[in-house]
Design an enzyme around this catalytic site. Structure first.
Site, mmCIF file in Angstrom:
data_model
loop_
_atom_site.group_PDB
_atom_site.id
_atom_site.type_symbol
_atom_site.label_atom_id
_atom_site.label_comp_id
_atom_site.label_asym_id
_atom_site.label_seq_id
_atom_site.Cartn_x
_atom_site.Cartn_y
_atom_site.Cartn_z
ATOM 1 N N HIS A 248 30.807 37.058 -1.162
ATOM 2 C CA HIS A 248 30.146 36.640 0.056
ATOM 3 C C HIS A 248 29.835 35.222 -0.503
ATOM 4 O O HIS A 248 29.246 34.525 0.345
ATOM 5 C CB HIS A 248 28.714 37.462 -0.140
ATOM 6 C CG HIS A 248 28.751 38.518 0.452
ATOM 7 N ND1 HIS A 248 29.430 39.055 1.763
ATOM 8 C CD2 HIS A 248 28.513 39.998 -0.114
ATOM 9 C CE1 HIS A 248 29.303 40.493 1.770
ATOM 10 N NE2 HIS A 248 29.008 41.029 0.773
ATOM 11 N N ASP B 100 35.955 46.210 0.205
ATOM 12 C CA ASP B 100 34.525 46.404 0.261
ATOM 13 C C ASP B 100 33.840 46.761 1.540
ATOM 14 O O ASP B 100 34.656 46.495 2.645
ATOM 15 C CB ASP B 100 34.078 45.088 -0.314
ATOM 16 C CG ASP B 100 32.445 45.376 -0.563
ATOM 17 O OD1 ASP B 100 31.972 45.140 -1.750
ATOM 18 O OD2 ASP B 100 31.419 45.112 0.457
ATOM 19 N N TYR C 99 27.414 50.857 -4.875
ATOM 20 C CA TYR C 99 25.914 51.046 -5.327
ATOM 21 C C TYR C 99 25.384 52.417 -5.258
ATOM 22 O O TYR C 99 24.148 52.790 -5.657
ATOM 23 C CB TYR C 99 24.967 50.098 -3.903
ATOM 24 C CG TYR C 99 25.363 48.877 -3.988
ATOM 25 C CD1 TYR C 99 26.318 48.247 -3.129
ATOM 26 C CD2 TYR C 99 25.098 47.996 -4.990
ATOM 27 C CE1 TYR C 99 26.843 47.088 -2.907
ATOM 28 C CE2 TYR C 99 25.775 46.713 -4.976
ATOM 29 C CZ TYR C 99 26.555 46.263 -3.818
ATOM 30 O OH TYR C 99 27.234 44.986 -3.855
#
Ligand code: SS9
Ligand code: ZN
Length: 678
Positions: free
Chosen positions: A137, A174, A307
């Site tokens: 990002h 992702d 996560y």
């Protein structure tokens, strides 16, 4: 040929952590790295890898992508107190600084570049770098989404500069759009960037218009930026595989990259609080296996997000196991992409039609009247029935996901057969046997006669045929007993050998045996009980033989110039094979084969994704060079060269489309466009 898998990990990258309360950033914890590494150790994967040390990325390397200002701001945070750190962090969307962040981010860059060097130097064939903070990002002049320096973007610029590369593929699996990478390379035709991401019609973070499928790149970079938006949560294994078969892989093989870098985020896996998707860890073994067939196996996997610690760890292990060349675990779940996924696939193919040869004849008539499109959009939103029931998505039940994964992975992880490939030491075979091949002693004639007498006694008179059947059965038995992973046998009559192999495997108790037969298949066993699926690739239509669900003939004569078989393998054979989910694959090459050695090698390499990589290859014994190439593909020693890429002709595209229309209700992985009115 380079061999070995690098693993790059440095526990210092676990120092970076959130010092204040921030519900957005508090999922990016140090344990993401340490627990992944521990999981790799628990599966004895660390010791099988080549350890490569991390290093600090230099300022010069960081400036390949970022502005001096960005670098200076990051550097200045090392001596800040908590209040100052908080203030600087608030300048960015979803980023936090710690006094060690700058050092950790430089280690993340350096670790990534170490991996590129290890792969490009031939020290290893492929590898994985476990890094944080992640990178995809971050932008030229800004941190964003837990990312400070864009590790993967720097790696691509570094590889172009240091190794003179002109074609680099970045695959970002992702669950978030790596907008940072898109911005950096959107005008650069030497870097093909593919990203899928949770999008929900721009509802989901970072909620950018430019994350949609029609952002195809700018200027010279048009066609080299591929966005596949997921407009619903709950996407699963079949959706991801369909995206590879019908979007990424055809592009990747046409692009023919010299290096593949993966922005490997695992928040696209089941249980992740960000992704809310349903794909299970073994899907990453399949995605990795596909990408290993490109760039002569030169593959660098760089950690981005992920996560849910258990889901992350299992997925990392699936990835590394596959990089090491282990058999690919059986994929689970219903092999049928959901309507929303198929619609996104159709849209991105239409958007890229002007830029890709393989899409030259894509039917985009559905775009004509946009009302159809908006009607489809409404449809996709309305009939949730065809969407995957979102089994485990509300992720406050992290423990429930952990339980699920404990049980799920027990069925997936299997003892790796000690030997990869078995063969009979037929004359001249010594020159293609690689070290992990086992010679198998032949069966004696009486045993063979009794075995074969059941169904082909009349056919088997000559000793030569009998002996070859014996050899093939001796090899097949080792595969059926899971003592070896795959095997190869020469045969004077491939059709007979294949038929005997199919019959023997079904009798042994295998419920679904796939047979891919290249050439004239004189004998076709009856398959109506569904225990066999035969795909016969032959030059001409066999008179009076029409295809049915379990016996499909694909007429294909390979282009003289080179390998134009990709669209058939990726667009038809693999989707059918994955829909069938065989427990064994028989690949046979008979007389009058209409495919070149590279097309057949591509087929063998990609079919290893099925049936836990159990394949028995039966090759007409007149074809020594083909035997060699197939044995190499089975041994995993090297990725066979696929020859010159030749795009499919309109006639061939129409042939595939006709077969797809005929069978896509039976074999749902064939779906790549939404039929109006369904
Ligand atoms: N409402 C803001 C949500 C921000 N979420 C950031 C997620 C970054 C993922 C990096 S892989
Ligand atoms: Zn992410």
């Amino acid at each position: 040929m380079a061999s070995g898998t690098a693993l790059i990990y440095d526990e210092k990258m676990a120092t970076h952590k959130l010092l204040w309360s921030d519900p957005i950033c508090d999922i990016e914890v140090p344990e993401r790295l340490s627990s992944s590494y521990e999981q790799l150790k628990s599966y004895h994967l660390v010791e099988r890898c080549v350890p490569v040390p991390a290093r600090e990325g230099s300022e010069e390397e960081i400036l390949l992508v970022h502005s001096l200002e960005h670098l200076e701001v990051a550097k200045s945070t090392q001596t800040m107190n908590e209040e100052e750190l908080k203030r600087v962090s608030e300048n960015y969307d979803a980023f936090f600084f710690h006094p060690s962040t700058y050092h950790c981010a430089r280690l993340a860059v350096g670790a990534t570049l170490q991996l590129v060097d290890a792969v490009m130097s031939g020290e290893v064939r492929n590898g994985m770098a476990l890094v944080r903070p992640p990178g995809h990002h971050s932008q030229r002049n800004a941190a964003n989404g837990f990312c400070l320096f864009n590790n993967v973007a720097i790696a691509a610029e570094y590889a172009k500069l240091k190794y003179g590369l002109q074609r680099i593929l970045i695959v970002d699996w992702d669950v978030h759009h790596g907008q940072g990478i898109q911005y950096i390379f959107e005008e650069d035709p030497s870097v093909l960037y593919f990203s899928w991401h949770r999008y929900e019609h721009q509802e989901f973070w970072p909620s950018l218009k430019e994350s949609d499928y029609d952002a195809v790149g700018l200027g010279k970079g048009k066609g080299f930026n591929i966005n596949l938006p997921w407009n619903k949560v709950g996407m699963g294994n079949s959706d991801y595989l369909a995206a590879f078969f019908h979007v990424l892989l055809p592009m990747a093989f046409e692009f023919d990259p010299e290096l593949v870098i993966v922005s490997s985020g695992y928040d696209s896996g089941i249980g992740d609080p960000e992704g809310q998707m349903n794909a299970t860890p073994e899907v990453f073994a399949h995605l990795t296996h596909f990408l290993m067939q490109l760039a002569n196996g030169k593959l660098c996997v760089i950690l981005e997000g992920g996560y849910h610690l258990k889901s992350l760890g299992e997925s990392v292990c699936m990835t590394v196991k596959t990089l090491l060349g282990d058999p690919v675990p059986q994929i689970t779940g219903e092999m049928a992409p959901c309507l929303s996924a198929v619609e996104s696939i159709q849209n991105v193919r239409a958007a890229h039609k002007p830029y890709w040869k393989w899409l030259a004849y894509e039917d985009t008539s559905f775009l004509q009247n946009l009302s159809t499109k908006s009607h489809l959009l409404k449809k996709a939103n309305s009939n949730t029935s065809t969407e995957h029931e979102t089994k485990i998505t509300n992720n406050n039940n992290t423990v429930k996901v952990e339980r699920f994964l404990e049980l799920h992975m027990k069925n997936i992880l299997f003892p790796v057969p000690p030997i990869k490939t078995a063969t009979i030491g037929s004359e001249g075979s010594e020159h293609f046997l690689s070290e992990h091949v086992q010679l198998v002693k032949e069966m004696d004639k009486t045993e063979i006669k009794s075995l074969v007498s059941g169904f082909y006694a009349d056919l088997v008179e000559e000793d030569k045929i009998l002996l070859s059947l014996g050899s093939m059965l001796a090899i097949l038995d080792k595969i059926l007993k899971k003592e070896v992973c795959n095997g190869i046998a020469a045969s004077p009559t491939a059709a007979l050998s294949a038929a005997v192999a199919l019959r023997h495997s079904v009798r042994f108790g295998f419920q679904r045996v796939l047979c891919v037969f290249v050439g004239d298949m004189q004998i076709t066993p009856n398959t109506e009980d569904g225990k066999m699926l035969i795909i016969n690739i032959c030059e001409k239509e066999q008179p009076g033989k029409t295809s049915c669900k379990h016996c499909i003939s694909l007429n294909w004569k390979e282009d003289a110039e080179g390998n134009d078989f990709f669209s058939a393998v990726l667009g038809f054979i693999l989707p059918v094979a994955y829909s069938y989910q065989p427990n064994l694959t028989v690949i046979a090459v008979g007389p009058n084969r209409s495919l070149g050695i590279s097309g057949i090698s591509l087929l063998v390499a990609l079919l290893q994704g099925l049936a836990e990589s159990r394949i028995v290859a039966v090759i007409e014994d007149t074809e020594i060079s083909l035997l060699q190439s197939v044995a190499k593909a089975l041994g995993g020693a090297s990725t066979p060269p696929f020859g010159i890429y030749v795009p499919p002709t309109q006639e061939k595209v129409k042939k595939i489309k006709a077969l797809r229309d005929q069978f896509q209700q039976e074999w749902k992985m064939l779906q790549c466009s939404v039929k109006d009115g369904i």
